[in-house]
Design a protein around this motif. Structure first.
Motif, PDB file in Angstrom:
ATOM      1  N   UNK A  91       0.829  -1.195   0.000  1.00  0.00           N
ATOM      2  CA  UNK A  91       0.000   0.000   0.000  1.00  0.00           C
ATOM      3  C   UNK A  91       0.877   1.264   0.000  1.00  0.00           C
ATOM      4  N   UNK A  92       0.544   2.218  -0.854  1.00  0.00           N
ATOM      5  CA  UNK A  92       1.321   3.457  -0.939  1.00  0.00           C
ATOM      6  C   UNK A  92       0.807   4.457   0.094  1.00  0.00           C
ATOM      7  N   UNK A  93       1.727   4.953   0.955  1.00  0.00           N
ATOM      8  CA  UNK A  93       1.331   5.938   1.963  1.00  0.00           C
ATOM      9  C   UNK A  93       1.449   7.337   1.376  1.00  0.00           C
ATOM     10  N   UNK A  94       2.513   7.568   0.622  1.00  0.00           N
ATOM     11  CA  UNK A  94       2.743   8.901   0.058  1.00  0.00           C
ATOM     12  C   UNK A  94       3.598   8.782  -1.195  1.00  0.00           C
ATOM     13  N   UNK A  95       3.344   9.633  -2.171  1.00  0.00           N
ATOM     14  CA  UNK A  95       4.121   9.550  -3.414  1.00  0.00           C
ATOM     15  C   UNK A  95       4.452  10.952  -3.902  1.00  0.00           C
ATOM     16  N   UNK A  96       5.717  11.139  -4.303  1.00  0.00           N
ATOM     17  CA  UNK A  96       6.122  12.432  -4.850  1.00  0.00           C
ATOM     18  C   UNK A  96       6.825  12.224  -6.178  1.00  0.00           C
ATOM     19  N   UNK A  97       6.661  13.198  -7.049  1.00  0.00           N
ATOM     20  CA  UNK A  97       7.309  13.133  -8.360  1.00  0.00           C
ATOM     21  C   UNK A  97       8.076  14.419  -8.615  1.00  0.00           C
ATOM     22  N   UNK A  98       9.260  14.287  -9.144  1.00  0.00           N
ATOM     23  CA  UNK A  98      10.041  15.460  -9.558  1.00  0.00           C
ATOM     24  C   UNK A  98      10.584  15.194 -10.945  1.00  0.00           C
ATOM     25  N   UNK A  99      10.815  16.259 -11.703  1.00  0.00           N
ATOM     26  CA  UNK A  99      11.599  16.051 -12.915  1.00  0.00           C
ATOM     27  C   UNK A  99      12.377  17.316 -13.219  1.00  0.00           C
ATOM     28  N   UNK A 100      13.505  17.125 -13.870  1.00  0.00           N
ATOM     29  CA  UNK A 100      14.363  18.261 -14.207  1.00  0.00           C
ATOM     30  C   UNK A 100      13.734  19.058 -15.337  1.00  0.00           C
ATOM     31  N   UNK A 101      13.375  18.354 -16.394  1.00  0.00           N
ATOM     32  CA  UNK A 101      12.744  19.018 -17.529  1.00  0.00           C
ATOM     33  C   UNK A 101      11.950  17.951 -18.261  1.00  0.00           C
ATOM     34  N   UNK A 102      11.114  18.357 -19.146  1.00  0.00           N
ATOM     35  CA  UNK A 102      10.314  17.409 -19.897  1.00  0.00           C
ATOM     36  C   UNK A 102      11.219  16.474 -20.691  1.00  0.00           C
ATOM     37  N   UNK A 103      11.068  15.197 -20.504  1.00  0.00           N
ATOM     38  CA  UNK A 103      11.910  14.239 -21.207  1.00  0.00           C
ATOM     39  C   UNK A 103      13.289  14.063 -20.587  1.00  0.00           C
ATOM     40  N   UNK A 104      13.578  14.800 -19.493  1.00  0.00           N
ATOM     41  CA  UNK A 104      14.900  14.683 -18.843  1.00  0.00           C
ATOM     42  C   UNK A 104      14.861  13.623 -17.758  1.00  0.00           C
ATOM     43  N   UNK A 105      15.650  13.831 -16.694  1.00  0.00           N
ATOM     44  CA  UNK A 105      15.655  12.882 -15.590  1.00  0.00           C
ATOM     45  C   UNK A 105      14.486  13.140 -14.662  1.00  0.00           C
ATOM     46  N   UNK A 106      13.886  12.076 -14.177  1.00  0.00           N
ATOM     47  CA  UNK A 106      12.760  12.226 -13.255  1.00  0.00           C
ATOM     48  C   UNK A 106      12.972  11.323 -12.043  1.00  0.00           C
ATOM     49  N   UNK A 107      12.331  11.673 -10.953  1.00  0.00           N
ATOM     50  CA  UNK A 107      12.453  10.901  -9.717  1.00  0.00           C
ATOM     51  C   UNK A 107      11.071  10.610  -9.155  1.00  0.00           C
ATOM     52  N   UNK A 108      10.871   9.373  -8.724  1.00  0.00           N
ATOM     53  CA  UNK A 108       9.669   9.001  -7.981  1.00  0.00           C
ATOM     54  C   UNK A 108      10.095   8.629  -6.570  1.00  0.00           C
ATOM     55  N   UNK A 109       9.446   9.200  -5.570  1.00  0.00           N
ATOM     56  CA  UNK A 109       9.713   8.807  -4.194  1.00  0.00           C
ATOM     57  C   UNK A 109       8.415   8.264  -3.621  1.00  0.00           C
ATOM     58  N   UNK A 110       8.418   6.990  -3.263  1.00  0.00           N
ATOM     59  CA  UNK A 110       7.175   6.346  -2.828  1.00  0.00           C
ATOM     60  C   UNK A 110       7.367   5.752  -1.436  1.00  0.00           C
ATOM     61  N   UNK A 111       6.619   6.307  -0.470  1.00  0.00           N
ATOM     62  CA  UNK A 111       6.658   5.769   0.893  1.00  0.00           C
ATOM     63  C   UNK A 111       5.509   4.772   1.034  1.00  0.00           C
ATOM     64  N   UNK A 112       5.837   3.575   1.558  1.00  0.00           N
ATOM     65  CA  UNK A 112       4.855   2.494   1.573  1.00  0.00           C
ATOM     66  C   UNK A 112       4.571   2.028   2.990  1.00  0.00           C
ATOM     67  N   UNK A 113       3.442   1.345   3.156  1.00  0.00           N
ATOM     68  CA  UNK A 113       3.104   0.788   4.467  1.00  0.00           C
ATOM     69  C   UNK A 113       3.780  -0.560   4.701  1.00  0.00           C
TER      70      UNK A 113
END
Ligand code: SF4
Lengths: 223, 290
Positions: A171-193
């Protein structure tokens, strides 16, 4: 917030942010490395640097790296304990710009030669935020199992990851998304139960477009 | 959370015919999904940790900054000589508050209640009360729920952190929590618990957080003694029949407003007040930082 955040926690003093939070930073970093720390370069910034000596911040971070919790009476002696255990620790100043006032950068090496650089913040009341891992944005609390996926910003990756989690009944408790630019590097941070199984992490690593998978478990036994 | 103000807690007490502490415990059971017994046991562990911290005081210990240590022992000696004006009970309360805060400054293990800087206030009153009356640990744990409930309301309506609201939020809140807790022990009503919290908190409104060198030592340690005394006197006033002219919830709201308007230099930044006095600057001249 529970009433045991008000009467509690039981902790070694003197400061919840500069001592208890600093222990937590060390402990979460050790769990992130996933193996015993053999070498640590600890760089302090802001109020950690200026008042750290009076607050035992250095002993606190070292204690966390050794696997101690905030209420461990051995915290004041952690530097000697680390030395006896063969953990090499050096301290210095972190040259950062406009970081959180209670920030530490931890450059760690492990027994199996893994290396990790963590930038963490003690944000008050003993709580922390892991701001960056190896220079890349992370931002999580260390309270939950956390999955950090660095990928190329292209359609489908988020769905792949979340459907894998639902398949494994995580189960996902919290999720965040970041990206540098469109089509560039992206990050998903997912905190789970729940913990994410090892084979699921392996599977993720091999997906096309996934650059790096980092996993943090608060409960994994490290020996 | 089933309550957002002290008034609401009093209302629940009346409607459900419960004691103040029982309302707080019921809420904990609901929040953490534990049984009433488990909840009480967990609080009992907190009280045992307070007792162990009280017993662990070492008069030879000095803090890393060398600013503090040993004062609690001096005070104990004076109380034992019988010369102190504060009397036997209050003398012990003061001695314990100073000892606990010194233990914290010297990297001992304490219970943050509500914070590490204010950790001496509640146990100083509670342990001395137990010593005086012989009540068991379980009764002390029940009293801690009363303290926690007051702290919970303050944290919802204002703040418990010096960095956010100045020292009124730490030391002031600890005094309010200890005052209500002591009224509970003395058999007061929920309304009296709130009145004592109000009276104690009013005495610390506006208090700045201006610690010397940014360390939790000066003035923090002695403020623990002041807050513990204020808690006992607020309790006695209320039990004598005195009421607070301003209800506790409104005092907390006032504290919140004052905290908002307080300049940053008085909020744990060590840039104002006592922290920048001539002596403070001299005593904390930078040694090596690393
Ligand atoms: S002066 Fe600041 S650090 Fe000291 S007890 Fe008060 S709020 Fe805490």
């Amino acid at each position: 917030m529970s009433i045991f955040d008000i009467i509690g926690p039981v902790m070694v003093g003197p400061s919840s942010s500069h001592t208890a939070g600093a222990v937590k930073l060390g402990l979460v970093s050790r769990q992130l490395l996933g193996e015993p720390v053999t070498e640590a370069e600890i760089l302090l910034y802001g109020s950690f640097l200026n008042t750290g000596n009076g607050h035992g911040t250095k002993q606190a971070i070292a204690a966390g790296l050794l696997g101690m919790k905030e209420d461990d009476r051995r915290i004041p002696d952690s530097l000697a304990i680390a030395e006896n255990a063969g953990m090499k620790i050096t301290f210095g100043e972190a040259h950062l710009r406009s970081a959180h006032p209670n920030t530490a950068v931890l450059k760690l090496k492990g027994a199996v030669c893994r290396a990790l650089e963590i930038q963490g913040e003690s944000i008050g009341g003993g709580r922390i935020n892991i701001h960056k891992i190896d220079g890349l944005e992370a931002n999580f609390s260390g309270e939950y199992p956390t999955l950090i996926v660095h990928n190329v910003d292209q359609p489908g990756h988020i769905a792949e990851v979340t459907s894998m989690l639902s398949h494994k009944s995580v189960n996902v408790a919290e999720m965040q998304l970041y990206r540098e630019s469109r089509g560039g590097d992206a990050v998903m941070v997912i905190e789970c139960d729940e913990e994410i199984p090892q084979e699921a992490l392996k599977w993720l690593e091999h997906l096309e477009g996934v650059l790096k998978v980092t996993y943090y478990s608060p409960w994994k036994e490290i020996v | 959370m089933s309550y957002h103000s002290l008034k609401e807690i009093c209302k629940i007490c009346k409607n459900e015919d419960k004691e103040f502490w029982e309302v707080i415990r019921a809420d904990d059971c609901c929040e953490r999904q534990v049984s009433p017994d488990e909840s009480l046991q967990d609080m009992n562990k907190m009280y045992e940790a307070m007792l162990s911290a009280d017993a662990s005081y070492d008069k030879k210990k000095r803090s890393a900054s060398r600013l503090s240590g040993g004062d609690g022992a001096l005070f104990w000696e004076y109380v034992e000589s019988g010369m102190n004006l504060s009397g036997s009970f209050m003398g012990k309360v003061i001695a314990r508050a100073v000892c606990m805060a010194e233990t914290n400054a010297c990297m001992g293990r304490i219970v943050a209640a509500p914070t590490a800087g204010s950790c001496g206030v509640i146990p100083a009153v509670l342990i001395s009360y137990q010593e005086k009356t012989g009540i068991d640990n379980k009764k002390c744990a029940m009293a801690l729920f009363t303290a926690a409930g007051i702290g919970e309301v303050i944290s919802q309506k204002a703040s418990l952190s010096g960095a956010a609201g100045g020292c009124q939020a730490e030391i002031g809140s600890a005094a309010a929590m200890a005052a209500g807790m002591t009224v509970h022990l003395q058999g007061g009503t929920p309304q009296q618990i709130c009145d004592a919290a109000a009276i104690a908190l009013k005495s610390f409104l506006g208090l700045t957080c201006d610690p010397v060198g940014g360390l939790v030592e000066v003035p923090c340690i002695k403020r623990n003694a002041a807050a513990a005394e204020a808690a006992v006197s607020a309790c006695d006033m209320v039990m004598a029949g005195i009421k607070s002219a301003i209800p506790a919830d409104e005092v907390i709201e006032a504290m919140n407003e004052i905290g908002h308007d307080m300049p940053e230099k008085y909020k744990e930044t060590a840039q104002g007040g006592l922290a920048v006095t001539e002596s403070a600057v001299r005593k904390t001249r930078p040694r090596t930082r690393i």
